[in-house]
Design a protein around this motif. Structure first.
Motif, PDB file in Angstrom:
ATOM      1  N   ARG A  53      -4.911  -7.314  -0.780  1.00 23.03           N
ATOM      2  CA  ARG A  53      -5.358  -6.546   0.394  1.00 23.03           C
ATOM      3  C   ARG A  53      -6.002  -5.241  -0.064  1.00 23.03           C
ATOM      4  O   ARG A  53      -6.984  -4.791   0.515  1.00 23.03           O
ATOM      5  CB  ARG A  53      -4.182  -6.243   1.308  1.00 23.03           C
ATOM      6  CG  ARG A  53      -4.527  -5.334   2.488  1.00 23.03           C
ATOM      7  CD  ARG A  53      -3.356  -5.216   3.435  1.00 23.03           C
ATOM      8  NE  ARG A  53      -3.283  -6.309   4.385  1.00 23.03           N
ATOM      9  CZ  ARG A  53      -2.184  -6.703   5.010  1.00 23.03           C
ATOM     10  NH1 ARG A  53      -1.042  -6.128   4.766  1.00 23.03           N
ATOM     11  NH2 ARG A  53      -2.214  -7.697   5.872  1.00 23.03           N
ATOM     12  N   PHE A  73       3.888  -1.982  -7.975  1.00 20.79           N
ATOM     13  CA  PHE A  73       3.407  -0.934  -8.879  1.00 20.79           C
ATOM     14  C   PHE A  73       3.430  -1.413 -10.320  1.00 20.79           C
ATOM     15  O   PHE A  73       4.332  -2.153 -10.741  1.00 20.79           O
ATOM     16  CB  PHE A  73       4.306   0.303  -8.782  1.00 20.79           C
ATOM     17  CG  PHE A  73       3.953   1.209  -7.661  1.00 20.79           C
ATOM     18  CD1 PHE A  73       4.498   1.025  -6.402  1.00 20.79           C
ATOM     19  CD2 PHE A  73       3.064   2.263  -7.847  1.00 20.79           C
ATOM     20  CE1 PHE A  73       4.166   1.862  -5.357  1.00 20.79           C
ATOM     21  CE2 PHE A  73       2.728   3.102  -6.808  1.00 20.79           C
ATOM     22  CZ  PHE A  73       3.275   2.907  -5.555  1.00 20.79           C
ATOM     23  N   GLY A  74       2.434  -0.957 -11.103  1.00 17.54           N
ATOM     24  CA  GLY A  74       2.526  -1.055 -12.540  1.00 17.54           C
ATOM     25  C   GLY A  74       3.422   0.062 -13.068  1.00 17.54           C
ATOM     26  O   GLY A  74       3.818   0.961 -12.313  1.00 17.54           O
ATOM     27  N   GLN A 110      -1.491  -3.972  -3.079  1.00 16.25           N
ATOM     28  CA  GLN A 110      -0.945  -4.362  -1.775  1.00 16.25           C
ATOM     29  C   GLN A 110      -1.409  -5.794  -1.516  1.00 16.25           C
ATOM     30  O   GLN A 110      -2.615  -6.074  -1.556  1.00 16.25           O
ATOM     31  CB  GLN A 110      -1.461  -3.428  -0.686  1.00 16.25           C
ATOM     32  CG  GLN A 110      -0.826  -3.645   0.669  1.00 16.25           C
ATOM     33  CD  GLN A 110      -1.393  -2.683   1.700  1.00 16.25           C
ATOM     34  OE1 GLN A 110      -2.607  -2.547   1.832  1.00 16.25           O
ATOM     35  NE2 GLN A 110      -0.516  -2.033   2.444  1.00 16.25           N
ATOM     36  N   THR A 150       3.885  -8.102   4.663  1.00 15.21           N
ATOM     37  CA  THR A 150       4.074  -6.702   5.017  1.00 15.21           C
ATOM     38  C   THR A 150       3.195  -5.766   4.193  1.00 15.21           C
ATOM     39  O   THR A 150       2.339  -6.201   3.444  1.00 15.21           O
ATOM     40  CB  THR A 150       5.535  -6.320   4.787  1.00 15.21           C
ATOM     41  OG1 THR A 150       5.793  -6.422   3.384  1.00 15.21           O
ATOM     42  CG2 THR A 150       6.468  -7.254   5.527  1.00 15.21           C
ATOM     43  N   TYR A 151       3.447  -4.478   4.328  1.00 13.46           N
ATOM     44  CA  TYR A 151       2.633  -3.492   3.626  1.00 13.46           C
ATOM     45  C   TYR A 151       3.269  -3.058   2.315  1.00 13.46           C
ATOM     46  O   TYR A 151       3.101  -1.941   1.874  1.00 13.46           O
ATOM     47  CB  TYR A 151       2.409  -2.298   4.547  1.00 13.46           C
ATOM     48  CG  TYR A 151       1.630  -2.678   5.774  1.00 13.46           C
ATOM     49  CD1 TYR A 151       2.255  -2.772   7.009  1.00 13.46           C
ATOM     50  CD2 TYR A 151       0.282  -2.988   5.689  1.00 13.46           C
ATOM     51  CE1 TYR A 151       1.538  -3.145   8.131  1.00 13.46           C
ATOM     52  CE2 TYR A 151      -0.437  -3.360   6.806  1.00 13.46           C
ATOM     53  CZ  TYR A 151       0.188  -3.437   8.024  1.00 13.46           C
ATOM     54  OH  TYR A 151      -0.507  -3.811   9.135  1.00 13.46           O
ATOM     55  N   LYS A 152       3.948  -3.972   1.667  1.00 12.43           N
ATOM     56  CA  LYS A 152       4.575  -3.647   0.396  1.00 12.43           C
ATOM     57  C   LYS A 152       3.542  -3.496  -0.705  1.00 12.43           C
ATOM     58  O   LYS A 152       2.503  -4.133  -0.694  1.00 12.43           O
ATOM     59  CB  LYS A 152       5.554  -4.758   0.003  1.00 12.43           C
ATOM     60  CG  LYS A 152       6.822  -4.780   0.817  1.00 12.43           C
ATOM     61  CD  LYS A 152       7.639  -6.020   0.519  1.00 12.43           C
ATOM     62  CE  LYS A 152       8.006  -6.128  -0.938  1.00 12.43           C
ATOM     63  NZ  LYS A 152       8.896  -7.277  -1.194  1.00 12.43           N
ATOM     64  N   TYR A 153       3.877  -2.620  -1.670  1.00 12.12           N
ATOM     65  CA  TYR A 153       3.082  -2.468  -2.874  1.00 12.12           C
ATOM     66  C   TYR A 153       3.836  -3.058  -4.056  1.00 12.12           C
ATOM     67  O   TYR A 153       5.067  -3.057  -4.088  1.00 12.12           O
ATOM     68  CB  TYR A 153       2.861  -0.997  -3.221  1.00 12.12           C
ATOM     69  CG  TYR A 153       1.855  -0.237  -2.419  1.00 12.12           C
ATOM     70  CD1 TYR A 153       1.339  -0.704  -1.235  1.00 12.12           C
ATOM     71  CD2 TYR A 153       1.421   1.011  -2.868  1.00 12.12           C
ATOM     72  CE1 TYR A 153       0.420   0.031  -0.518  1.00 12.12           C
ATOM     73  CE2 TYR A 153       0.501   1.755  -2.155  1.00 12.12           C
ATOM     74  CZ  TYR A 153       0.002   1.263  -0.983  1.00 12.12           C
ATOM     75  OH  TYR A 153      -0.902   1.996  -0.272  1.00 12.12           O
ATOM     76  N   PHE A 183      -4.664   0.440  -5.399  1.00 10.93           N
ATOM     77  CA  PHE A 183      -4.583   1.893  -5.277  1.00 10.93           C
ATOM     78  C   PHE A 183      -4.313   2.510  -6.645  1.00 10.93           C
ATOM     79  O   PHE A 183      -3.510   1.988  -7.418  1.00 10.93           O
ATOM     80  CB  PHE A 183      -3.453   2.271  -4.321  1.00 10.93           C
ATOM     81  CG  PHE A 183      -3.570   1.617  -2.972  1.00 10.93           C
ATOM     82  CD1 PHE A 183      -3.035   0.365  -2.741  1.00 10.93           C
ATOM     83  CD2 PHE A 183      -4.226   2.257  -1.935  1.00 10.93           C
ATOM     84  CE1 PHE A 183      -3.155  -0.249  -1.500  1.00 10.93           C
ATOM     85  CE2 PHE A 183      -4.349   1.659  -0.694  1.00 10.93           C
ATOM     86  CZ  PHE A 183      -3.818   0.405  -0.473  1.00 10.93           C
TER      87      PHE A 183
END
Lengths: 111, 111
Positions: free
Chosen positions: A31, A101-102, A91, A96-99, A34
């Motif tokens: 999606r 992360f590295g 994302q 849902t709007y979960k991320y 960032f």
């Protein structure tokens, strides 16, 4: 398994020495991607959002690019104040709007 | 400008105590998140909320609970603190597919 991998883990540059940080991802549908900057003892600060392959964003000495499998953060002629940890997050398109992360790249720019 | 405020920068508690971490955002965002950040592990999602009184478990919810009674406030609760919950805790908020914005974190030590 959905995964985000950043490389290198750490990078030392001389002031003015340009380089690139890598964020590769394997997710079932993107999606958005960032980039954040995090200084020691502080929360991540938002830099860029990229939504589709081929997209590019620029801000001062930083330029972010996106392909179907990875993103690069290019740093041109860095200064000591660019020293920080750079985080990438993905994302996913579904749910849902979960991320995800590295673990980040710790950048040190020497004067 | 986006503002996410975490109630404490540093906190020291004892094992077995019930610990409350508070987060307030002033952007009218519907989504709020709690992460913990540990060296080498990156940011891991504990819980998130997409509306008042709504919550969903993240990747590591064990030992934690959350409360969201008002749109602007999201609380993280450690029911019975343990030493392995010593960490940096970060709160974030977002609207829709827009970037998450982070507070400056709470560094929590459990003795």
């Amino acid at each position: 398994e959905d995964q985000v991998t950043q490389s290198p883990e750490a990078l030392r540059l001389q002031e003015g020495e340009s380089s690139s940080l890598n964020c590769s991802y394997t997710v079932s549908g993107l999606r958005g991607l960032f980039w954040y900057r995090q200084d020691p003892g502080k929360g991540p600060e938002f830099l860029f959002t990229l939504y589709s392959a081929g997209e590019e964003k620029e801000k001062e000495r930083l330029k972010a690019t996106l392909t179907k499998k990875e993103s690069f953060l290019h740093i041109t002629a860095p200064k000591p104040e660019d020293s920080a940890t750079y985080l990438c997050a993905v994302q996913m398109a579904s749910g849902t709007y979960k991320y995800i992360f590295g673990t980040g790249t710790r950048l040190k720019v020497l004067a | 400008d986006v503002k996410v405020t975490q109630s404490s920068r540093y906190l020291v508690k004892r094992t077995g105590e019930k610990v409350f971490l508070e987060c307030v955002q002033d952007m009218d965002h519907e989504n709020m998140f709690w992460y913990r950040q540990d060296p080498g592990l990156g940011l891991r999602l504990i819980y998130f909320s997409y509306d008042v009184k709504m919550k969903e478990k993240g990747d590591i919810p064990e030992g934690y609970s959350v409360s969201r009674e008002k749109k602007e406030r999201f609380s993280l609760i450690l029911e019975s603190a343990s030493t392995n919950q010593t960490s940096m805790y970060l709160c974030a908020s977002s609207a829709g597919r827009q970037p998450q914005h982070f507070g400056d974190g709470t560094r929590l030590s459990i003795l």
